[in-house]
Design a protein around this motif. Structure first.
Motif, short mmCIF file in Angstrom:
data_model
loop_
_atom_site.label_atom_id
_atom_site.label_comp_id
_atom_site.label_asym_id
_atom_site.label_seq_id
_atom_site.Cartn_x
_atom_site.Cartn_y
_atom_site.Cartn_z
N THR A 162 0.81 -1.26 0.20
CA THR A 162 -0.03 -0.03 -0.11
C THR A 162 1.01 1.23 0.10
O THR A 162 2.07 1.09 -0.22
N SER A 163 0.25 2.43 0.02
CA SER A 163 1.02 3.73 -0.14
C SER A 163 0.20 4.59 0.83
O SER A 163 -0.79 4.26 1.18
N LEU A 164 1.06 5.87 1.02
CA LEU A 164 0.50 6.84 1.64
C LEU A 164 -0.75 7.48 1.15
O LEU A 164 -1.88 7.94 1.49
N GLU A 165 -0.63 7.44 -0.18
CA GLU A 165 -1.80 8.11 -1.05
C GLU A 165 -2.99 7.10 -0.83
O GLU A 165 -4.12 7.53 -0.95
N ASP A 166 -2.74 5.63 -1.03
CA ASP A 166 -3.86 4.61 -0.91
C ASP A 166 -4.29 4.89 0.38
O ASP A 166 -5.53 4.49 0.38
N GLN A 167 -3.73 5.36 1.37
CA GLN A 167 -4.35 5.46 2.71
C GLN A 167 -4.89 6.82 2.77
O GLN A 167 -5.40 7.06 4.14
N GLY A 168 -5.08 7.73 1.90
CA GLY A 168 -5.72 8.94 2.13
C GLY A 168 -4.86 10.06 2.19
O GLY A 168 -5.40 11.23 2.25
N ALA A 169 -3.47 10.09 2.39
CA ALA A 169 -2.55 11.10 2.54
C ALA A 169 -2.46 11.75 1.33
O ALA A 169 -2.33 11.02 0.13
N ASP A 170 -2.40 13.05 1.18
CA ASP A 170 -1.94 13.88 0.09
C ASP A 170 -0.87 14.92 0.57
O ASP A 170 -1.01 16.04 0.94
N LEU A 171 0.43 14.63 0.41
CA LEU A 171 1.40 15.22 1.10
C LEU A 171 2.67 15.40 -0.09
O LEU A 171 2.93 14.39 -0.86
N ASP A 172 3.09 16.77 -0.39
CA ASP A 172 4.13 16.96 -1.34
C ASP A 172 5.08 16.27 -0.81
O ASP A 172 5.67 16.13 0.17
N ARG A 173 6.05 15.44 -1.88
CA ARG A 173 6.79 14.68 -1.70
C ARG A 173 8.21 15.28 -0.92
O ARG A 173 9.08 14.65 -0.29
N GLY A 174 8.21 16.66 -1.55
CA GLY A 174 9.73 17.33 -0.94
C GLY A 174 9.17 17.46 0.74
O GLY A 174 10.14 17.41 1.46
N GLU A 175 8.21 18.01 0.82
CA GLU A 175 7.86 18.01 2.41
C GLU A 175 7.86 16.77 3.10
O GLU A 175 8.24 16.72 4.14
N LEU A 176 7.56 15.78 2.60
CA LEU A 176 7.62 14.19 3.11
C LEU A 176 9.03 14.01 3.50
O LEU A 176 9.25 13.62 4.50
N ALA A 177 9.93 13.99 2.33
CA ALA A 177 11.28 14.03 2.78
C ALA A 177 11.81 14.90 3.75
O ALA A 177 12.65 14.18 4.55
N PHE A 178 11.46 15.89 4.02
CA PHE A 178 11.88 17.10 4.96
C PHE A 178 11.56 16.28 6.39
O PHE A 178 12.18 16.30 7.10
N ARG A 179 10.19 16.06 6.49
CA ARG A 179 9.79 15.67 7.67
C ARG A 179 10.44 14.46 8.04
O ARG A 179 10.76 14.15 9.20
N LEU A 180 10.53 13.61 7.21
CA LEU A 180 11.47 12.22 7.58
C LEU A 180 12.71 12.42 7.80
O LEU A 180 13.11 11.88 8.85
N LEU A 181 13.42 13.14 7.23
CA LEU A 181 14.63 13.43 7.47
C LEU A 181 14.98 14.34 8.81
O LEU A 181 15.96 13.89 9.69
N VAL A 182 14.11 15.04 9.20
CA VAL A 182 14.13 15.68 10.48
C VAL A 182 13.86 14.86 11.73
O VAL A 182 14.62 14.66 12.45
N GLU A 183 12.82 13.82 11.48
CA GLU A 183 12.54 12.92 12.72
C GLU A 183 13.63 12.01 12.65
O GLU A 183 13.85 11.62 13.89
N LEU A 184 14.23 11.66 11.64
CA LEU A 184 15.21 10.64 11.83
C LEU A 184 16.62 11.05 12.36
O LEU A 184 17.22 10.49 13.33
N ALA A 185 16.74 12.41 12.04
CA ALA A 185 18.00 13.19 12.74
C ALA A 185 17.78 13.22 14.10
O ALA A 185 18.70 13.09 14.97
N GLY A 186 16.71 13.51 14.58
CA GLY A 186 16.41 13.83 15.86
C GLY A 186 16.35 12.63 16.84
O GLY A 186 17.14 12.56 17.87
N LEU A 187 15.77 11.51 16.40
CA LEU A 187 15.75 10.29 16.83
C LEU A 187 17.18 9.87 16.88
O LEU A 187 17.74 9.25 18.03
N GLU A 188 18.00 9.85 15.92
CA GLU A 188 19.45 9.36 15.96
C GLU A 188 20.36 10.25 16.84
O GLU A 188 21.05 9.44 17.51
#
Length: 264
Positions: A162-188
């Motif tokens: 499945t995918s984010l869009e298949d699950q109803g999310a509509d998110l710009d891929r650039g913003e998605l990459a930004f959010r993911l990398l911010v979360e990853l850096a914070g946790l790490e």
């Protein structure tokens, strides 16, 4: 859903001095972002994003379908001061970053140990972490973003994709990459500051909170054709899974030993 990725914008937001990363690049296509970084002398916290992978890999050398429309990235970490035995936690930390991002987009998300993100019960992402010869770790993430074609095949473990869009999310891929990398850096960063201690850094507790594996009856297919049936009990501080087998004994299972883990 917007699919463009603006490398300059991502660098301006994520690369030092404005962000936690040393370098970030976006390429149209590459065989494997993990392979590219693993063979490089790149600095700690270097990011490589590809719009498409032509030879993406999953666990145990399996192929990972990486068509255009997904988010495929790898991050090279050189966590000085973290004992080698704790490095496998980076794989689980990447899962936590994915859960946080999916939930922020309004999608129900959980983690199937050791390396799958579940979105509404289907497989939405896979994670592949590799420890290099010099003790660095390359963390690769393949996240399904856009709607998947009807003929896409189930993952090797049998999970429906499945995918984010298949699950109803509509998110710009650039913003998605930004959010993911911010979360990853914070946790790490917190994990690294605590010497890779999963309990002290809080990542063990958070992982358990989002685990879809703990408490489930599972069939663990191990290397060499062996099989373990039982109930998943807990994630240990070293990142291994403890399964109480039908023999009444607790068995520790590491990610490297597992061919497939399925509901029993």
């Amino acid at each position: 859903m917007t699919t463009a990725l603006d490398a300059e914008e991502l660098r301006s937001r994520l690369v030092a001095p404005n962000g936690p990363y040393a370098a970030l690049d976006v390429v149209a296509s590459t065989p494997s972002t993990n392979a590219d970084l693993a063979s490089s002398s790149a600095a700690d916290r270097t990011v490589l994003i590809a719009l498409e992978q032509t030879a993406g890999q999953g666990r145990r050398g399996r192929s990972w379908s990486s068509p255009e429309g997904g988010l495929y990235l790898s991050v090279l970490f050189r966590p000085a001061g973290v004992p080698a035995a704790r490095l496998p936690w980076l794989n689980l930390i990447a899962g936590l970053a994915l859960v946080r991002v999916a939930q922020s987009a309004g999608v129900e998300a959980s983690l199937k140990w050791p390396n799958d993100l579940l979105l509404g019960g289907g497989k939405g992402a896979g994670i592949l972490s590799e420890i290099t010869a010099d003790g660095s770790v390359v963390v690769g993430i393949g996240l399904n973003v856009a709607k998947l074609p009807a003929d896409v095949q189930p993952a090797p473990g049998g999970l429906a994709p499945t995918s984010l869009e298949d699950q109803g999310a509509d998110l710009d891929r650039g913003e998605l990459a930004f959010r993911l990398l911010v979360e990853l850096a914070g946790l790490e960063g917190v994990w690294r500051k605590n010497g890779g201690d999963a309990e002290e850094s809080g990542v063990l507790e958070e992982y358990v909170e989002h685990s879809s594996t703990i408490g489930q009856r599972v069939r663990v297919e191990l290397a060499g054709g062996l099989e373990l049936l039982g109930v998943a009990q807990r994630i240990e501080p070293d990142g291994t899974l403890t399964v109480r087998g039908d023999d009444g004994q607790d068995h520790g299972v590491s990610a490297g030993d597992v061919v497939h883990l399925r509901p029993a």
